[in-house]
Design a protein around this motif. Structure first.
Motif, PDB file in Angstrom:
ATOM      1  N   SER A  97       4.501  -9.836  -5.612  1.00 47.90           N
ATOM      2  CA  SER A  97       4.624  -8.706  -5.374  1.00 47.90           C
ATOM      3  C   SER A  97       5.182  -7.822  -4.895  1.00 47.90           C
ATOM      4  CB  SER A  97       4.753  -7.894  -7.267  1.00 47.90           C
ATOM      5  OG  SER A  97       4.736  -6.822  -7.057  1.00 47.90           O
ATOM      6  N   ARG A  98       5.889  -7.315  -4.430  1.00 48.19           N
ATOM      7  CA  ARG A  98       5.907  -6.399  -3.277  1.00 48.19           C
ATOM      8  C   ARG A  98       5.462  -5.379  -3.304  1.00 48.19           C
ATOM      9  NH1 ARG A  98       9.692  -5.463   0.956  1.00 48.19           N
ATOM     10  NH2 ARG A  98       8.492  -4.446   2.472  1.00 48.19           N
ATOM     11  N   ILE A  99       4.965  -4.976  -4.172  1.00 52.13           N
ATOM     12  CA  ILE A  99       3.515  -3.711  -4.681  1.00 52.13           C
ATOM     13  C   ILE A  99       2.609  -4.430  -4.530  1.00 52.13           C
ATOM     14  CG2 ILE A  99       3.524  -1.875  -6.347  1.00 52.13           C
ATOM     15  CD1 ILE A  99       5.910  -2.010  -7.625  1.00 52.13           C
ATOM     16  N   GLU A 109       2.289  -4.670  -0.821  1.00 54.25           N
ATOM     17  CA  GLU A 109       1.570  -2.839   0.118  1.00 54.25           C
ATOM     18  C   GLU A 109       0.291  -2.573  -0.196  1.00 54.25           C
ATOM     19  OE1 GLU A 109       3.780  -1.900   2.039  1.00 54.25           O
ATOM     20  OE2 GLU A 109       5.662  -2.780   1.744  1.00 54.25           O
ATOM     21  N   ALA A 110       0.034  -2.409  -1.346  1.00 54.29           N
ATOM     22  CA  ALA A 110      -1.133  -1.780  -1.696  1.00 54.29           C
ATOM     23  C   ALA A 110      -2.153  -2.821  -1.491  1.00 54.29           C
ATOM     24  CB  ALA A 110      -1.553  -1.845  -3.653  1.00 54.29           C
ATOM     25  N   ALA A 111      -2.879  -3.634  -1.012  1.00 54.11           N
ATOM     26  CA  ALA A 111      -3.453  -5.096  -0.445  1.00 54.11           C
ATOM     27  C   ALA A 111      -3.370  -4.466   0.607  1.00 54.11           C
ATOM     28  CB  ALA A 111      -2.901  -6.232  -1.187  1.00 54.11           C
ATOM     29  N   GLY A 112      -2.477  -4.100   1.582  1.00 55.79           N
ATOM     30  CA  GLY A 112      -2.018  -4.271   3.090  1.00 55.79           C
ATOM     31  C   GLY A 112      -2.739  -2.801   3.287  1.00 55.79           C
ATOM     32  N   LEU A 113      -2.256  -1.651   2.681  1.00 58.83           N
ATOM     33  CA  LEU A 113      -2.731  -0.560   2.945  1.00 58.83           C
ATOM     34  C   LEU A 113      -3.986  -0.527   2.630  1.00 58.83           C
ATOM     35  CD1 LEU A 113      -1.614   2.109   3.660  1.00 58.83           C
ATOM     36  CD2 LEU A 113      -1.125   2.805   0.997  1.00 58.83           C
ATOM     37  N   LEU A 114      -4.765  -0.782   1.456  1.00 58.43           N
ATOM     38  CA  LEU A 114      -5.962  -0.923   0.812  1.00 58.43           C
ATOM     39  C   LEU A 114      -6.906  -1.778   2.221  1.00 58.43           C
ATOM     40  CD1 LEU A 114      -8.289   0.281  -1.189  1.00 58.43           C
ATOM     41  CD2 LEU A 114      -8.284  -2.081  -2.349  1.00 58.43           C
ATOM     42  N   LEU A 143      -7.802  -8.805   2.958  1.00 57.75           N
ATOM     43  CA  LEU A 143      -6.720  -8.395   1.532  1.00 57.75           C
ATOM     44  C   LEU A 143      -5.239  -8.051   2.843  1.00 57.75           C
ATOM     45  CD1 LEU A 143      -8.181  -5.505  -0.407  1.00 57.75           C
ATOM     46  CD2 LEU A 143      -7.599  -7.518  -0.822  1.00 57.75           C
ATOM     47  N   VAL A 144      -5.690  -7.575   3.949  1.00 57.89           N
ATOM     48  CA  VAL A 144      -4.158  -7.250   5.644  1.00 57.89           C
ATOM     49  C   VAL A 144      -4.565  -8.812   5.241  1.00 57.89           C
ATOM     50  CG1 VAL A 144      -3.951  -7.575   7.313  1.00 57.89           C
ATOM     51  CG2 VAL A 144      -5.444  -5.314   5.989  1.00 57.89           C
ATOM     52  N   ILE A 145      -5.069 -10.352   5.496  1.00 63.93           N
ATOM     53  CA  ILE A 145      -4.196 -11.005   5.634  1.00 63.93           C
ATOM     54  C   ILE A 145      -3.544 -12.269   5.027  1.00 63.93           C
ATOM     55  CG2 ILE A 145      -5.069 -13.703   6.248  1.00 63.93           C
ATOM     56  CD1 ILE A 145      -7.495 -12.761   7.812  1.00 63.93           C
ATOM     57  N   ALA A 146      -4.482 -11.485   2.769  1.00 63.72           N
ATOM     58  CA  ALA A 146      -4.039 -11.996   1.938  1.00 63.72           C
ATOM     59  C   ALA A 146      -2.411 -11.439   1.414  1.00 63.72           C
ATOM     60  CB  ALA A 146      -4.609 -11.578   0.793  1.00 63.72           C
ATOM     61  N   ALA A 147      -2.552 -10.381   1.919  1.00 62.09           N
ATOM     62  CA  ALA A 147      -0.373  -9.500   1.902  1.00 62.09           C
ATOM     63  C   ALA A 147      -0.058 -10.501   2.831  1.00 62.09           C
ATOM     64  CB  ALA A 147      -0.825  -8.010   1.815  1.00 62.09           C
ATOM     65  N   GLY A 148      -0.011 -10.550   4.007  1.00 61.22           N
ATOM     66  CA  GLY A 148       0.481 -11.119   4.832  1.00 61.22           C
ATOM     67  C   GLY A 148       0.944 -12.541   4.835  1.00 61.22           C
ATOM     68  N   ARG A 149       0.196 -13.344   3.605  1.00 61.80           N
ATOM     69  CA  ARG A 149       0.562 -14.726   3.328  1.00 61.80           C
ATOM     70  C   ARG A 149       1.433 -14.863   2.639  1.00 61.80           C
ATOM     71  NH1 ARG A 149      -3.211 -17.929   0.383  1.00 61.80           N
ATOM     72  NH2 ARG A 149      -2.236 -19.997   1.971  1.00 61.80           N
ATOM     73  N   SER A 150       1.992 -13.713   2.028  1.00 56.04           N
ATOM     74  CA  SER A 150       3.073 -13.550   0.493  1.00 56.04           C
ATOM     75  C   SER A 150       3.812 -13.108   1.152  1.00 56.04           C
ATOM     76  CB  SER A 150       1.920 -13.515  -0.272  1.00 56.04           C
ATOM     77  OG  SER A 150       1.000 -13.438  -1.073  1.00 56.04           O
TER      78      SER A 150
END
Length: 632
Positions: A217-219, A222-227, A259-266
């Motif tokens: 999910s894009r939301i 975005e939330a994971a990367g920002l956090l 969180l940044v790495i995990a968000a970027g994987r998806s």
């Protein structure tokens, strides 16, 4: 899964290395910038974990191939940096410093520098700025991880293929548990231990596994990367040098990186696009060389003694950062890149031969410097006499360490069990409290004022301000003194001394008010003479360069603080002792107790003889004597 290049990870590397460099440049905004190393650990764990897990699962993993890639990535730039550092060490280091450098060079060459620095780690270890290879401790941990992780994965994969992820998860949690326990109860040397850092690297490896839910999910991305970015920035800007670490505190930047790495994987996100900006990507690409070169450059700019204390520190910091950028760019372009790709890329055989030669060369330099005891013939006999005196000044003894001067792992009840608070009914009882800048006074006071019983309750880094939070032992000592002991045992005088800072004055006023309210008379000791380098080193180079003014050129200006504390003491009815007045006349301060005998053993702490000299000056000034008459 096919591994693809991710610009956002290079951007994350840029954030990590920038934090570390800003921290070492002493920019106050990044007072917790040391967490950049922990971010690096998570990134390395993810990239290496991806590589190993994918290849092992597909049955194509090659240990030799894996180690070849690690050697290409790590050794060339590291070897060049250590060779250049060895040349500068020969030029700028004193014999005892070069002797210590030899040991650290050997440790770094064989990827065990974390164990070396753990061994020499203590409150009284020489300043970190005398160890130009100190930063290699983190590289050693990564190299140890690279050696053992693939072997561990291969073993578990063969014995319990389906349980590999669970085993890695269990190892991660176990390492985290050790880390949390050590952060509060372990010795300072635990900071360098691989078993307490393994969870950070393993956390990255766990993200590389497909067992964790994808952030489709894009939301959520975005939330994971920002956090994640917020957690990294918050830790880099709010953590302090005495924050218990790694432990729970390290979870903040590590989870942020995860969180940044995990968000970027998806998929794509705002944070991923921001981290993919060309300037950040470039800094990320050269981040390894930036990390390698920044610390030696910072150390030798300081060791050169060419920048007096009155020099604008911002200019010096910018000069160091600029030099780091130039050195790192050259290292990346002409050392890192050719060994990894392009027409000059050496074959595996040639690579390993070159690597073996580099290890032999660096090991030989380390052995040579060590066997020759730091090559003392580079310096004149008078300079060597200064250094020889330093070998007899072990502060552990006259600070009364492990008894009346407590360090991180000590217990507060030592103060009573070791007789530090033993009163004497036949003499006035003065209680000296504070940090090491109180502890260094005890010997001189006790030797000079034989009509006073000088008690001592001091702890490492422990300014006597009960409202401020410090290390566990400091908090325990302050709580014991102000909430228990001083309420039931009123000394004839309470002597306060510490490494005072301007920010301490408002809280110090509260302490003086508290003492007055409890009918406790206070003697407030002002700041000691301080330098931007160790005084014996300045004295030795003053002799070598025939510049007797060198120590004064590197003396820090504490006059404003001294005057502020004097006014405060007068307002609150406390006795004030200006150590600057005792040791300085106009623009010149005492540096020697006698021929070849330095007053101070580092940038501020008194030698044993220096402590006695200060005691004698105090007696001659009448500062303590007037109070003694009142007590009688």
């Amino acid at each position: 899964m096919i591994r693809s290049y991710r610009k956002d990870i290079d951007g994350l590397r840029a954030i990590a290395v920038t934090s570390v460099i800003a921290f070492h440049a002493q920019w106050t905004l990044f007072r917790g910038g040391f967490v950049g190393v922990d971010v690096f650990f998570v990134i390395s764990g993810y990239l290496i974990g991806s590589m190993i897990i994918d290849d092992v699962s597909a049955g194509r993993f090659s240990l030799v191939g894996f180690y070849e890639r690690r050697v290409r990535r790590i050794l060339p730039a590291l070897a060049v940096m250590m060779l250049a550092t060895s040349v500068l060490a020969y030029i700028y280091m004193l014999p005892n410093e070069l002797d210590r450098y030899a040991s650290s060079l050997l440790a770094a060459t064989f990827s065990v520098s974390n164990f070396y620095f753990a061994k020499v780690s203590s409150y009284f270890m020489p300043a970190s700025t005398t160890y130009p290879l100190l930063h290699t401790w983190s590289l050693a941990i990564e190299e140890q991880f690279y050696i053992f992780l693939p072997l561990f994965v291969l073993l578990v994969h063969r014995l319990w293929r389906r349980g590999l992820w669970l085993v890695l998860l269990a190892a991660t949690l176990l390492s985290l548990a050790f880390s949390v326990r050590s952060a509060f109860q372990g010795p300072p040397s635990d900071f360098y231990m691989p078993q307490l850092r393994a969870w950070e690297l393993l956390l990255g490896s766990l993200i590389a596994w497909n067992r964790l839910p994808a952030l489709t999910s894009r939301i959520w991305r975005e939330a994971a990367g920002l956090l994640g970015i917020v957690l990294i920035i918050v830790s880099a800007t709010t953590f302090l040098s005495w924050t218990p670490f790694p432990g729970y505190a390290a979870l903040v930047p590590c989870l942020g990186a995860a969180l940044v790495i995990a968000a970027g994987r998806s998929g794509d996100s705002f944070v991923a696009r921001g981290l993919s900006l060309p300037p950040l990507v470039f800094l990320g690409r050269i981040s390894y060389s930036l990390y390698l070169w920044h610390w030696p450059i910072f150390v030798f700019i300081k060791m050169s003694e060419h920048f007096p204390a009155e020099q604008d520190k911002t200019v010096i910091r910018l000069l160091a950062v600029a030099a780091t950028l130039v050195a790192a760019s050259l290292s990346w372009r002409y050392v890192e890149t050719p060994f990894r790709s392009g027409p000059w890329r050496p074959s595996r055989r040639r690579l390993f031969t070159t690597a073996a030669g580099a290890v032999v060369l660096l090991g030989g330099i380390g052995l040579g410097f060590g066997l020759l005891r730091g090559l003392p013939n580079r310096f004149s006999p008078p300079a060597l006499a200064i250094l020889a005196q330093m070998q007899t000044n072990d502060p552990v003894n006259y600070f009364r360490s492990g008894a009346c001067f407590l360090d991180r792992e000590d217990k507060v009840d030592l103060l009573t069990s070791k007789g530090c608070l033993q009163t004497d009914s036949s003499r006035p009882n003065y209680l000296l409290i504070g940090d090491s800048y109180a502890a260094h006074l005890w010997y001189g006071l006790s030797q000079t004022f034989d009509k006073i019983n000088v008690m001592q309750a001091t702890a490492a880094g422990c300014t006597p301000l009960p409202e401020r939070k410090f290390t566990r032992i400091c908090n325990d000592v302050m709580r014991f003194l102000f909430s228990d002991y001083l309420l039931h045992h009123k000394p004839d005088r309470l002597v306060l001394s510490a490494e005072w800072q301007r920010a301490d004055v408002p809280q110090l006023a509260q302490v003086l008010d508290w003492a007055a309210a409890h009918d406790i008379r206070v003697i407030l000791m002002g700041p000691i003479v301080r330098y931007d380098d160790r005084l014996p080193r300045l004295l030795a180079f003053a002799i070598e360069e025939n510049n007797p003014r060198l120590p004064d050129e590197h003396r820090l200006d504490y006059r404003a603080l001294d005057q502020s504390m004097r006014r405060l003491a007068q307002e609150k009815g406390a006795t004030y002792v200006s150590l600057l007045d005792l040791l300085c006349k106009e623009a010149v301060c005492e540096t020697l107790v006698g021929p070849g005998m330095p007053l101070q053993l580092d940038d501020g702490h008194l030698t044993k003889a220096g402590s006695v000299l200060v005691g004698e000056r105090l007696r001659a000034s009448g500062a303590f004597s007037s109070d003694l008459a009142e007590v009688k």
